[in-house]
Design a protein around this motif. Structure first.
Motif, PDB file in Angstrom:
ATOM      1  N   ILE A  44      11.038 -10.309 -11.756  1.00 50.07           N
ATOM      2  CA  ILE A  44      11.411  -9.274 -10.792  1.00 50.07           C
ATOM      3  C   ILE A  44      10.870  -9.683  -9.432  1.00 50.07           C
ATOM      4  O   ILE A  44       9.708 -10.058  -9.301  1.00 50.07           O
ATOM      5  N   VAL A  45      11.748  -9.626  -8.426  1.00 55.39           N
ATOM      6  CA  VAL A  45      11.375  -9.913  -7.046  1.00 55.39           C
ATOM      7  C   VAL A  45      11.377  -8.580  -6.297  1.00 55.39           C
ATOM      8  O   VAL A  45      12.401  -7.901  -6.239  1.00 55.39           O
ATOM      9  N   PHE A  46      10.228  -8.221  -5.763  1.00 58.71           N
ATOM     10  CA  PHE A  46      10.084  -6.956  -5.043  1.00 58.71           C
ATOM     11  C   PHE A  46       9.981  -7.173  -3.544  1.00 58.71           C
ATOM     12  O   PHE A  46       9.213  -8.027  -3.094  1.00 58.71           O
ATOM     13  N   ASP A  47      10.702  -6.361  -2.788  1.00 55.36           N
ATOM     14  CA  ASP A  47      10.436  -6.218  -1.362  1.00 55.36           C
ATOM     15  C   ASP A  47       9.260  -5.256  -1.264  1.00 55.36           C
ATOM     16  O   ASP A  47       9.042  -4.433  -2.151  1.00 55.36           O
ATOM     17  N   THR A  48       8.515  -5.332  -0.178  1.00 52.78           N
ATOM     18  CA  THR A  48       7.339  -4.483  -0.049  1.00 52.78           C
ATOM     19  C   THR A  48       7.683  -3.050   0.335  1.00 52.78           C
ATOM     20  O   THR A  48       7.167  -2.112  -0.245  1.00 52.78           O
ATOM     21  N   ASP A  49       8.565  -2.879   1.316  1.00 56.09           N
ATOM     22  CA  ASP A  49       8.943  -1.539   1.784  1.00 56.09           C
ATOM     23  C   ASP A  49      10.372  -1.235   1.386  1.00 56.09           C
ATOM     24  O   ASP A  49      11.293  -1.972   1.751  1.00 56.09           O
ATOM     25  N   LEU A  50      10.548  -0.154   0.644  1.00 57.62           N
ATOM     26  CA  LEU A  50      11.879   0.254   0.203  1.00 57.62           C
ATOM     27  C   LEU A  50      12.253   1.532   0.936  1.00 57.62           C
ATOM     28  O   LEU A  50      11.812   2.609   0.586  1.00 57.62           O
ATOM     29  N   ARG A  51      13.059   1.385   1.949  1.00 59.81           N
ATOM     30  CA  ARG A  51      13.473   2.537   2.741  1.00 59.81           C
ATOM     31  C   ARG A  51      14.858   2.950   2.312  1.00 59.81           C
ATOM     32  O   ARG A  51      15.589   2.133   1.782  1.00 59.81           O
ATOM     33  N   PRO A  52      15.317   4.114   2.498  1.00 62.71           N
ATOM     34  CA  PRO A  52      14.668   5.220   3.173  1.00 62.71           C
ATOM     35  C   PRO A  52      13.724   6.016   2.276  1.00 62.71           C
ATOM     36  O   PRO A  52      13.119   6.989   2.709  1.00 62.71           O
ATOM     37  N   SER A  53      13.568   5.602   1.020  1.00 63.26           N
ATOM     38  CA  SER A  53      12.745   6.376   0.086  1.00 63.26           C
ATOM     39  C   SER A  53      11.254   6.310   0.395  1.00 63.26           C
ATOM     40  O   SER A  53      10.481   7.078  -0.161  1.00 63.26           O
ATOM     41  N   ARG A  54      10.853   5.395   1.248  1.00 61.04           N
ATOM     42  CA  ARG A  54       9.445   5.190   1.624  1.00 61.04           C
ATOM     43  C   ARG A  54       8.588   4.694   0.461  1.00 61.04           C
ATOM     44  O   ARG A  54       7.378   4.759   0.505  1.00 61.04           O
ATOM     45  N   GLU A  55       9.221   4.235  -0.585  1.00 62.03           N
ATOM     46  CA  GLU A  55       8.475   3.662  -1.705  1.00 62.03           C
ATOM     47  C   GLU A  55       7.935   2.300  -1.300  1.00 62.03           C
ATOM     48  O   GLU A  55       8.510   1.607  -0.473  1.00 62.03           O
ATOM     49  N   LYS A  56       6.881   1.923  -1.925  1.00 64.54           N
ATOM     50  CA  LYS A  56       6.341   0.581  -1.778  1.00 64.54           C
ATOM     51  C   LYS A  56       6.711  -0.206  -3.026  1.00 64.54           C
ATOM     52  O   LYS A  56       6.739   0.336  -4.138  1.00 64.54           O
ATOM     53  N   GLY A  57       6.994  -1.470  -2.851  1.00 60.14           N
ATOM     54  CA  GLY A  57       7.358  -2.302  -3.989  1.00 60.14           C
ATOM     55  C   GLY A  57       6.323  -2.271  -5.090  1.00 60.14           C
ATOM     56  O   GLY A  57       6.649  -2.255  -6.281  1.00 60.14           O
ATOM     57  N   TRP A  58       5.045  -2.237  -4.709  1.00 62.56           N
ATOM     58  CA  TRP A  58       3.981  -2.221  -5.727  1.00 62.56           C
ATOM     59  C   TRP A  58       3.975  -0.924  -6.521  1.00 62.56           C
ATOM     60  O   TRP A  58       3.569  -0.915  -7.673  1.00 62.56           O
ATOM     61  N   GLU A  59       4.445   0.173  -5.923  1.00 69.51           N
ATOM     62  CA  GLU A  59       4.536   1.434  -6.669  1.00 69.51           C
ATOM     63  C   GLU A  59       5.620   1.338  -7.745  1.00 69.51           C
ATOM     64  O   GLU A  59       5.429   1.809  -8.873  1.00 69.51           O
ATOM     65  N   VAL A  60       6.724   0.701  -7.399  1.00 66.66           N
ATOM     66  CA  VAL A  60       7.799   0.502  -8.379  1.00 66.66           C
ATOM     67  C   VAL A  60       7.328  -0.462  -9.463  1.00 66.66           C
ATOM     68  O   VAL A  60       7.580  -0.257 -10.652  1.00 66.66           O
ATOM     69  N   TYR A  61       6.608  -1.500  -9.051  1.00 67.78           N
ATOM     70  CA  TYR A  61       6.022  -2.443 -10.008  1.00 67.78           C
ATOM     71  C   TYR A  61       5.145  -1.702 -11.020  1.00 67.78           C
ATOM     72  O   TYR A  61       5.249  -1.916 -12.229  1.00 67.78           O
ATOM     73  N   ASP A  62       4.281  -0.816 -10.525  1.00 70.98           N
ATOM     74  CA  ASP A  62       3.396  -0.054 -11.415  1.00 70.98           C
ATOM     75  C   ASP A  62       4.203   0.786 -12.402  1.00 70.98           C
ATOM     76  O   ASP A  62       3.863   0.860 -13.594  1.00 70.98           O
ATOM     77  N   LYS A  63       5.270   1.416 -11.947  1.00 68.38           N
ATOM     78  CA  LYS A  63       6.117   2.230 -12.832  1.00 68.38           C
ATOM     79  C   LYS A  63       6.767   1.365 -13.903  1.00 68.38           C
ATOM     80  O   LYS A  63       6.819   1.757 -15.076  1.00 68.38           O
ATOM     81  N   LEU A  64       7.257   0.190 -13.511  1.00 68.73           N
ATOM     82  CA  LEU A  64       7.896  -0.693 -14.494  1.00 68.73           C
ATOM     83  C   LEU A  64       6.889  -1.211 -15.513  1.00 68.73           C
ATOM     84  O   LEU A  64       7.217  -1.348 -16.692  1.00 68.73           O
ATOM     85  N   ARG A  65       5.677  -1.469 -15.096  1.00 65.34           N
ATOM     86  CA  ARG A  65       4.637  -1.893 -16.044  1.00 65.34           C
ATOM     87  C   ARG A  65       4.346  -0.766 -17.040  1.00 65.34           C
ATOM     88  O   ARG A  65       4.169  -1.018 -18.224  1.00 65.34           O
ATOM     89  N   MET A  66       4.318   0.471 -16.546  1.00 60.85           N
ATOM     90  CA  MET A  66       4.076   1.609 -17.450  1.00 60.85           C
ATOM     91  C   MET A  66       5.230   1.770 -18.438  1.00 60.85           C
ATOM     92  O   MET A  66       5.027   2.259 -19.550  1.00 60.85           O
TER      93      MET A  66
END
Length: 122
Positions: A52-74
């Motif tokens: 998985i390749v993550f961008d750091t800032d996911l707009r317009p949702s204001r999510e951070k790539g690492w937050e999505v990473y954490d969810k996928l790990r869970m």
């Protein structure tokens, strides 16, 4: 084929990735998502994603790539990960380092091929 989930809010970046990633020598198959919800949906649909390749800032949702990473790990994702960003501030570097995820600068597709290969070989 090696499935690569690319999570990026930049439409043009995703278009470039969809064109170039299949041409890389290892035969990567790109799957794209423009936000965290799409990334989670794609992961649930394609449980054989290897990188998985993550961008750091996911707009317009204001999510951070690492937050999505954490969810996928869970959710159970245990594959390889690469982060990329055009903004390499200390906060961004620190967040990815905490997760032991390599972070690279966003640039040309050939550079992405090099970094995908490197992550796959680790």
């Amino acid at each position: 084929m090696i499935k690569v989930l690319i999570v990026d809010d930049d439409y043009m970046q995703l278009q470039l990735d969809e064109i170039f990633v299949p041409k890389f020598s290892r035969g990567y198959t790109p799957i794209t998502a423009k936000n965290g919800d799409e990334a989670i949906s794609q992961y649930k649909t394609n449980n054989d994603i290897e990188i998985i390749v993550f961008d750091t800032d996911l707009r317009p949702s204001r999510e951070k790539g690492w937050e999505v990473y954490d969810k996928l790990r869970m959710l159970g994702y245990e594959g390889r990960v690469l982060a990329r960003s055009s903004d390499l501030t200390s906060e961004i570097v620190k967040e990815w380092e905490l997760r032991n995820v390599p972070l690279v600068e966003k640039n040309m597709p050939k550079d992405l091929e090099y970094h995908l290969d490197k992550v796959l070989d680790e």
